[in-house]
Design an enzyme around this catalytic site. Sequence first.
Site, PDB file in Angstrom:
ATOM      1  CE  LYS A  79      -3.473   2.441   2.702  1.00 33.49           C
ATOM      2  NZ  LYS A  79      -4.469   2.381   3.760  1.00 33.49           N
ATOM      3  CE  LYS A 113      -6.098   2.022  -0.239  1.00 30.66           C
ATOM      4  NZ  LYS A 113      -6.453   2.124   1.129  1.00 30.66           N
TER       5      LYS A 113
HETATM    6  C1  PBG Z   1      -7.387   3.325   5.937  1.00 28.46           C
HETATM    7  C2  PBG Z   1      -7.725   3.182   4.492  1.00 28.46           C
HETATM    8  C3  PBG Z   1      -7.583   4.136   3.467  1.00 28.46           C
HETATM    9  C4  PBG Z   1      -8.129   3.555   2.321  1.00 28.46           C
HETATM   10  C5  PBG Z   1      -8.549   2.274   2.678  1.00 28.46           C
HETATM   11  N1  PBG Z   1      -8.279   2.069   4.011  1.00 28.46           N
HETATM   12  C6  PBG Z   1      -7.073   5.519   3.493  1.00 28.46           C
HETATM   13  C7  PBG Z   1      -5.682   5.803   3.871  1.00 28.46           C
HETATM   14  O1  PBG Z   1      -4.835   4.925   4.062  1.00 28.46           O
HETATM   15  O2  PBG Z   1      -5.401   6.997   4.020  1.00 28.46           O
HETATM   16  C8  PBG Z   1      -8.255   4.205   0.980  1.00 28.46           C
HETATM   17  C9  PBG Z   1      -9.423   3.752   0.150  1.00 28.46           C
HETATM   18  C10 PBG Z   1      -9.756   4.647  -0.991  1.00 28.46           C
HETATM   19  O3  PBG Z   1      -9.095   5.685  -1.225  1.00 28.46           O
HETATM   20  O4  PBG Z   1     -10.705   4.303  -1.706  1.00 28.46           O
HETATM   21  N2  PBG Z   1      -6.057   3.150   6.266  1.00 28.46           N
HETATM   22 ZN    ZN Z   2      -5.550   3.894   8.359  1.00 32.98          ZN
END
Ligand code: PBG
Ligand code: ZN
Length: 324
Positions: free
Chosen positions: A195, A248
């Site tokens: 991620k 992601k």
């Molecule tokens: C929480 C999380 C996020 C997303 C999924 N889980 C945001 C982040 O890490 O700031 C993003 C999902 C999206 O943008 O559709 N950690």
């Molecule tokens: Zn988070």
Amino acid sequence: MKLITRPRRLRTNSIMRSMVAETRLSKDMFVYPMFVCKGSKVKNEIKAMPGVCHYSPDTLVKEVEKLLKLGINKLLLFGVGDKKSETAKSSKSQKSAVPTAIRRLRAEFGKDLYLITDVCVCAYTTHGHCGVLTGGQVLNDPSLEILSDMALAHAKAGADMVAPSDMMDGRVAAIREKLDDNGHNTVGIMSYSTKFASAYYGPFREVADSSPQKGDRKGYQMDIRNGREALKESLIDEEEGADILMVKPALAYLDVIQNIKNHTLLPLACYNVSGEYSMVKVAAQAGLVDEASIVMENMYAFSRAGADIIITYHVKDILSKGWM
Ligand code: PBG
Ligand code: ZN
């Protein structure tokens, strides 16, 4: 003219093109992310993400009824609006939005619905970081405890699979141990294994009210410049016992999807995130692109790169409007 090969012969008409298509999509590969809150009669459309809403349990049940009819039977649930505290206490409470929604959905739909829950505390901490914050630093090992408690709470409520999205080191192993020690060895882990610290999460943070109050997430989410490390992160999670890996965001990271796919035997998911969704929606609303065509082009790209599972806010449109 005498040509040895004429690739155009395989593009003669749509029957031929479909016969030789290298990539095929199926509704089975889609997971639909949804935002749940407590209360009743809530169905608030999110301005930054046209077509995406907050749901309370009652309206959620009505919406899921429609989704099941379309063939959408796998959800990724996010909790919004729960009480925030320094150490994210509400993240492990059975009274919070996600466990409440799980129990309600289970009672209505039983095992017709496969429920995956996002496990991260940024929507539950006052500071908005994904772990325990001390002196401006997000501490790794103390964060593992609250994350695994949150995962256990979801498992107890009836989740089929948990999806840790925090990017702390060792969280897959910690969650696996916690679940197993408490009799939940059938609950799976879909790890947000690779991620990135991405600007594409912008609209989501508005939806989930989960922006860091100070600083950013670059101390735990991955550097966008790194491809080798992207593979390393996913392979570590495989070793720690993840059942499914994930990349992601998706669109800007197709190279990463392909590389991980070539190095793992696990199923690989990609998350087509909020910013990617909103950009397409806004461009389509402005008449700049044809929404159906551009959405499907993106979906085929994910699949062609190697994604087995696609998590996307577009899936309701794809199936209800017959785009596939
Ligand atoms: C929480 C999380 C996020 C997303 C999924 N889980 C945001 C982040 O890490 O700031 C993003 C999902 C999206 O943008 O559709 N950690
Ligand atoms: Zn988070």
